[in-house]
Design a protein around this motif. Structure first.
Motif, PDB file in Angstrom:
ATOM      1  N   SER A  14       0.826  -1.212   0.000  1.00  0.00           N
ATOM      2  CA  SER A  14       0.000   0.000   0.000  1.00  0.00           C
ATOM      3  C   SER A  14       0.859   1.260   0.000  1.00  0.00           C
ATOM      4  O   SER A  14       0.511   2.270  -0.631  1.00  0.00           O
ATOM      5  CB  SER A  14      -0.933  -0.004   1.213  1.00  0.00           C
ATOM      6  OG  SER A  14      -0.184  -0.043   2.421  1.00  0.00           O
ATOM      7  N   VAL A  15       1.972   1.201   0.703  1.00  0.00           N
ATOM      8  CA  VAL A  15       2.883   2.348   0.734  1.00  0.00           C
ATOM      9  C   VAL A  15       3.459   2.604  -0.647  1.00  0.00           C
ATOM     10  O   VAL A  15       3.492   3.744  -1.131  1.00  0.00           O
ATOM     11  CB  VAL A  15       4.010   2.115   1.757  1.00  0.00           C
ATOM     12  CG1 VAL A  15       5.054   3.234   1.672  1.00  0.00           C
ATOM     13  CG2 VAL A  15       3.444   2.016   3.164  1.00  0.00           C
ATOM     14  N   GLU A  16       3.931   1.538  -1.304  1.00  0.00           N
ATOM     15  CA  GLU A  16       4.478   1.684  -2.655  1.00  0.00           C
ATOM     16  C   GLU A  16       3.429   2.217  -3.621  1.00  0.00           C
ATOM     17  O   GLU A  16       3.715   3.111  -4.436  1.00  0.00           O
ATOM     18  CB  GLU A  16       5.004   0.336  -3.154  1.00  0.00           C
ATOM     19  CG  GLU A  16       6.253  -0.151  -2.441  1.00  0.00           C
ATOM     20  CD  GLU A  16       6.667  -1.546  -2.872  1.00  0.00           C
ATOM     21  OE1 GLU A  16       7.874  -1.828  -2.872  1.00  0.00           O
ATOM     22  OE2 GLU A  16       5.771  -2.351  -3.195  1.00  0.00           O
ATOM     23  N   ALA A  17       2.219   1.678  -3.521  1.00  0.00           N
ATOM     24  CA  ALA A  17       1.149   2.118  -4.425  1.00  0.00           C
ATOM     25  C   ALA A  17       0.805   3.581  -4.196  1.00  0.00           C
ATOM     26  O   ALA A  17       0.645   4.355  -5.153  1.00  0.00           O
ATOM     27  CB  ALA A  17      -0.087   1.240  -4.220  1.00  0.00           C
ATOM     28  N   ARG A  18       0.682   3.990  -2.937  1.00  0.00           N
ATOM     29  CA  ARG A  18       0.320   5.374  -2.632  1.00  0.00           C
ATOM     30  C   ARG A  18       1.390   6.347  -3.119  1.00  0.00           C
ATOM     31  O   ARG A  18       1.084   7.366  -3.744  1.00  0.00           O
ATOM     32  CB  ARG A  18       0.097   5.537  -1.137  1.00  0.00           C
ATOM     33  CG  ARG A  18      -0.401   6.920  -0.740  1.00  0.00           C
ATOM     34  CD  ARG A  18      -0.622   7.055   0.747  1.00  0.00           C
ATOM     35  NE  ARG A  18      -1.674   6.154   1.221  1.00  0.00           N
ATOM     36  CZ  ARG A  18      -1.447   5.084   1.968  1.00  0.00           C
ATOM     37  NH1 ARG A  18      -0.209   4.783   2.345  1.00  0.00           N
ATOM     38  NH2 ARG A  18      -2.436   4.306   2.348  1.00  0.00           N
ATOM     39  N   LEU A  19       2.655   6.033  -2.831  1.00  0.00           N
ATOM     40  CA  LEU A  19       3.745   6.898  -3.269  1.00  0.00           C
ATOM     41  C   LEU A  19       3.804   7.009  -4.782  1.00  0.00           C
ATOM     42  O   LEU A  19       3.980   8.102  -5.339  1.00  0.00           O
ATOM     43  CB  LEU A  19       5.076   6.369  -2.747  1.00  0.00           C
ATOM     44  CG  LEU A  19       5.335   6.443  -1.240  1.00  0.00           C
ATOM     45  CD1 LEU A  19       6.650   5.767  -0.895  1.00  0.00           C
ATOM     46  CD2 LEU A  19       5.367   7.880  -0.779  1.00  0.00           C
ATOM     47  N   ALA A  20       3.656   5.869  -5.442  1.00  0.00           N
ATOM     48  CA  ALA A  20       3.756   5.865  -6.896  1.00  0.00           C
ATOM     49  C   ALA A  20       2.599   6.630  -7.542  1.00  0.00           C
ATOM     50  O   ALA A  20       2.815   7.396  -8.490  1.00  0.00           O
ATOM     51  CB  ALA A  20       3.775   4.423  -7.405  1.00  0.00           C
ATOM     52  N   LEU A  21       1.390   6.440  -7.055  1.00  0.00           N
ATOM     53  CA  LEU A  21       0.227   7.125  -7.636  1.00  0.00           C
ATOM     54  C   LEU A  21       0.305   8.626  -7.397  1.00  0.00           C
ATOM     55  O   LEU A  21      -0.089   9.422  -8.265  1.00  0.00           O
ATOM     56  CB  LEU A  21      -1.057   6.539  -7.055  1.00  0.00           C
ATOM     57  CG  LEU A  21      -1.411   5.125  -7.551  1.00  0.00           C
ATOM     58  CD1 LEU A  21      -2.567   4.548  -6.754  1.00  0.00           C
ATOM     59  CD2 LEU A  21      -1.755   5.154  -9.048  1.00  0.00           C
ATOM     60  N   ARG A  22       0.797   9.027  -6.271  1.00  0.00           N
ATOM     61  CA  ARG A  22       0.918  10.465  -6.020  1.00  0.00           C
ATOM     62  C   ARG A  22       2.017  11.073  -6.879  1.00  0.00           C
ATOM     63  O   ARG A  22       1.898  12.212  -7.330  1.00  0.00           O
ATOM     64  CB  ARG A  22       1.197  10.721  -4.540  1.00  0.00           C
ATOM     65  CG  ARG A  22       0.008  10.435  -3.650  1.00  0.00           C
ATOM     66  CD  ARG A  22       0.219  10.949  -2.246  1.00  0.00           C
ATOM     67  NE  ARG A  22      -0.996  10.816  -1.445  1.00  0.00           N
ATOM     68  CZ  ARG A  22      -1.132  11.303  -0.211  1.00  0.00           C
ATOM     69  NH1 ARG A  22      -0.134  11.954   0.350  1.00  0.00           N
ATOM     70  NH2 ARG A  22      -2.256  11.142   0.440  1.00  0.00           N
TER      71      ARG A  22
END
Length: 255
Positions: A14-22
């Motif tokens: 979830s951390v990787e996904a959130r950082l990448a999407l932002r």
């Protein structure tokens, strides 16, 4: 969101996904590419850091030349790869002030002299520990017996001895958090009166409070340290709003 869930389904956290999407303004393809590239960069950075630490440790182990310059680790590795003994290579570079031509000449023509120097140095270091260095380590709160042992192990190198003693203390602290904490701490802080002077003992006692204060300070600081330069992107909207409100309040005090 659905996009974030779709990224997580592909095996990312979830951390990787959130950082990448932002970082990609919500574009899924760019987000996936961003995660992949970031992992490569982090792996490369980790390898470089490990290599730097290895070079530093080896440089400290090899020591310095007669004129006080660090022995060149790359030259040492190059000569060792040619089949020469590392200790003899280090001694040749030490005597030649990192001149690879002179070092090769010594390794080919004067190997017996180099070997005699290495043996003499080894015997001298094994039988002697600088009382000044030992006193300094004990005044820092380390056990006198362990300090002496580490100085002998590292040929009197203070920096290497401090690193090993600090690591031992850290491992002891972690282990003692589960059981027997007080007993372990008492054991690590024992300093016999016949091993050091009374001045050293008084310094050791006074350093206890400083060490406890340092440990408390580290415990307070470590949770706030960022593990990644883009950790600020991994914030919830509520956390972002709170930070913005604090920033606006700070600006208001400056107007």
């Amino acid at each position: 969101s659905n996009i974030m869930y779709a990224v997580m389904v592909m095996g990312f956290s979830s951390v990787e996904a959130r950082l990448a999407l932002r970082s990609s303004n919500g574009n899924m393809e760019k987000a996936i590419a961003y995660i992949t590239e970031r992992k490569k960069e982090m792996q490369k950075r980790k390898e470089l850091e490990n290599e730097e630490r290895r070079m530093k440790r080896k440089r400290q182990r090899l020591g310095k030349t007669i004129r006080g310059q660090w022995i060149n680790v790359e030259l040492c590795d190059s000569l060792v790869s040619m089949g020469h003994d590392e200790q003899l290579v280090a001694e040749a570079l030490r005597q030649s002030e990192n001149d690879i031509v002179l070092a090769l000449q010594a390794l080919n023509d004067g190997v017996d002299v180099l070997r005699a120097c290495v043996i003499e140095k080894s015997n001298r270091n094994k039988s002697h520990v600088s009382e000044e260095a030992l006193t300094q380590l004990v005044s820092m709160g380390f056990d006198v017996k362990r300090a002496r042992h580490c100085l002998l192990r590292h040929d009197g190198n203070m920096e290497l001895a401090i690193n090993e003693l600090s690591l031992q203390l850290c491992m002891t602290s972690v282990a003692s958090s589960n059981s027997g904490y007080e007993n372990v701490v008492m054991e690590n802080q024992v300093v016999t009166s016949d091993s050091v002077s009374s001045d050293v003992l008084s310094d050791d006692d006074s350093s206890g409070g400083d060490k406890e204060q340092l440990e408390r300070t580290i415990e307070d600081i470590v949770p706030d340290l960022k593990k990644d330069e883009q950790d600020y992107l991994n914030l919830s909207l509520d956390e972002e709003c709170e930070i913005l409100q604090e920033y606006q309040a700070l600006l208001a005090t400056l107007i």
